[in-house]
Motif scaffolding. Structure first.
Motif, PDB file in Angstrom:
ATOM      1  N   CYS A   1     101.461 105.577  22.042  1.00  0.00           N
ATOM      2  CA  CYS A   1     102.747 105.717  22.713  1.00  0.00           C
ATOM      3  C   CYS A   1     102.763 104.835  23.949  1.00  0.00           C
ATOM      4  O   CYS A   1     101.783 104.795  24.708  1.00  0.00           O
ATOM      5  CB  CYS A   1     102.980 107.176  23.103  1.00  0.00           C
ATOM      6  SG  CYS A   1     104.512 107.457  24.027  1.00  0.00           S
TER       7      CYS A   1
ATOM      8  N   TRP B   1     105.351 104.955  19.346  1.00  0.00           N
ATOM      9  CA  TRP B   1     106.435 105.583  20.083  1.00  0.00           C
ATOM     10  C   TRP B   1     106.615 104.804  21.386  1.00  0.00           C
ATOM     11  O   TRP B   1     105.678 104.644  22.154  1.00  0.00           O
ATOM     12  CB  TRP B   1     106.114 107.036  20.415  1.00  0.00           C
ATOM     13  CG  TRP B   1     106.154 107.966  19.237  1.00  0.00           C
ATOM     14  CD1 TRP B   1     106.562 107.665  17.973  1.00  0.00           C
ATOM     15  CD2 TRP B   1     105.776 109.341  19.222  1.00  0.00           C
ATOM     16  NE1 TRP B   1     106.463 108.777  17.168  1.00  0.00           N
ATOM     17  CE2 TRP B   1     105.987 109.820  17.907  1.00  0.00           C
ATOM     18  CE3 TRP B   1     105.286 110.225  20.194  1.00  0.00           C
ATOM     19  CZ2 TRP B   1     105.715 111.136  17.532  1.00  0.00           C
ATOM     20  CZ3 TRP B   1     105.014 111.532  19.831  1.00  0.00           C
ATOM     21  CH2 TRP B   1     105.229 111.991  18.513  1.00  0.00           C
ATOM     22  N   CYS B   2     107.810 104.329  21.631  1.00  0.00           N
ATOM     23  CA  CYS B   2     108.075 103.570  22.855  1.00  0.00           C
ATOM     24  C   CYS B   2     109.408 104.034  23.415  1.00  0.00           C
ATOM     25  O   CYS B   2     110.437 103.947  22.739  1.00  0.00           O
ATOM     26  CB  CYS B   2     108.112 102.069  22.573  1.00  0.00           C
ATOM     27  SG  CYS B   2     108.320 101.051  24.062  1.00  0.00           S
TER      28      CYS B   2
ATOM     29  N   ASP C   1      97.171 107.137  16.931  1.00  0.00           N
ATOM     30  CA  ASP C   1      98.589 107.129  17.265  1.00  0.00           C
ATOM     31  C   ASP C   1      98.697 106.511  18.646  1.00  0.00           C
ATOM     32  O   ASP C   1      97.762 106.586  19.456  1.00  0.00           O
ATOM     33  CB  ASP C   1      99.161 108.546  17.264  1.00  0.00           C
ATOM     34  CG  ASP C   1      99.221 109.134  15.865  1.00  0.00           C
ATOM     35  OD1 ASP C   1      99.807 108.497  14.975  1.00  0.00           O
ATOM     36  OD2 ASP C   1      98.669 110.237  15.664  1.00  0.00           O
TER      37      ASP C   1
ATOM     38  N   VAL D   1     102.502 112.654  26.677  1.00  0.00           N
ATOM     39  CA  VAL D   1     102.452 112.722  25.226  1.00  0.00           C
ATOM     40  C   VAL D   1     101.070 113.097  24.698  1.00  0.00           C
ATOM     41  O   VAL D   1     100.941 113.540  23.555  1.00  0.00           O
ATOM     42  CB  VAL D   1     102.945 111.383  24.618  1.00  0.00           C
ATOM     43  CG1 VAL D   1     101.887 110.302  24.751  1.00  0.00           C
ATOM     44  CG2 VAL D   1     103.382 111.558  23.166  1.00  0.00           C
TER      45      VAL D   1
END
Length: 284
Positions: A228, A259-260, A226, A121
């Motif tokens: 993840c 995000w996961c 951000d 990512v």
């Protein structure tokens, strides 16, 4: 749109995010047994990869052929693109960047290729940074610089149950894998200058995940980020880690969701079941 961003499936962008931002995604392939499948297809899911690895069936991966990259460039040009920015995972980890460069020679419009020097990512965040610049009317050169800067700022941290899968895929040396297995250590790894490098070794899974949490908090510092959390066949631990990081990094996230989810099939083939990864991506 005068400039279109292209990336590859290892960038792990949710399909709805890629579609909303107008980013074209070219799939890599997963080879299970003797059959090759595009990443993201029903035949190449993370669950199927994890099952094949557990059953000791041969699993490998393959870059997109230059023809597949060229097809994406031609589709973008046909839709109105005047220039293309193609952002991909580390050229030291995959031939995808080379395929992009080869395809760019025959593309009907100018293509600028960026090697993110990252995987997963972090490459996706680089592609999104490029799309942000383009959305503000910036040049393809400015977008390429933003992609490189965002990727450089990312910290990719991950835990694996065993180094064996990285050894099989040629992503880590046989001696390192043997050493780790002999000592029954739980390795924490990172991406440094485009390759997998050892970060720390701990003795238990619990200590490894606690240390992963601490390293992510340190990487975030005081920056807006951000975040993840990804896993392969390890959803409970991934959810727990995401919950802890959501609490500890509330100010850094400023309401943005973590995000996961499950790691893509291509990357999953190289790290194996049980893997947990965290990507901390400062917002530039």
């Amino acid at each position: 749109m005068s400039v279109v961003v292209v990336t590859d499936s290892t960038a792990s962008l949710p399909p709805e995010v890629a579609a909303e931002r107008g980013i074209l995604v070219v799939p890599l392939q997963v080879v299970i047994g003797a059959r090759a499948h595009d990443e993201g297809s029903a035949e190449a899911t993370p669950a199927r990869v994890a099952e094949a690895l557990r059953d000791f069936r041969p699993v490998s991966t393959s870059r997109p052929a230059p023809a597949a990259m060229l097809d994406a460039y031609e589709r973008a040009a046909a839709a109105g693109a005047k220039q293309i920015l193609s952002v991909h995972l580390s050229g030291d980890m995959s031939g995808t960047f080379e395929s992009a460069q080869l395809a760019a020679r025959d593309a009907p419009v100018r293509v600028v290729c960026v090697d993110s020097r990252e995987v997963g990512v972090a490459t996706g965040y680089a592609a999104l940074a490029a799309a942000d610049v383009i959305g503000r009317g910036g040049s393809v050169e400015a977008a390429a610089a933003a992609a490189r800067d965002r990727a450089d700022a990312c910290s990719s941290l991950f835990y694996v149950d065993t180094l064996e899968y990285l050894r099989r895929g040629g992503r880590i040396g046989a001696a390192a894998a043997l050493f780790g297995g002999a000592l029954a250590v739980k390795p924490l790894l990172t991406i440094e200058d485009g390759v997998v490098t050892s970060l720390e070794k701990v003795r238990t899974t619990g200590k490894a995940l606690a240390r992963l949490e601490e390293l992510a908090v340190v990487a975030a510092g005081d920056a807006a980020i951000d975040l993840c959390v990804a896993h392969l066949a390890n959803p409970e631990r991934a959810d727990l880690l995401a919950d802890r990081l959501r609490s500890r990094l509330e100010d850094n996230l400023d309401g943005r969701e973590i995000w996961c989810g499950e790691l893509g099939a291509v990357l999953g083939a190289h790290v194996g079941p049980g893997m947990i990864a965290v990507c901390v991506a400062p917002r530039l």
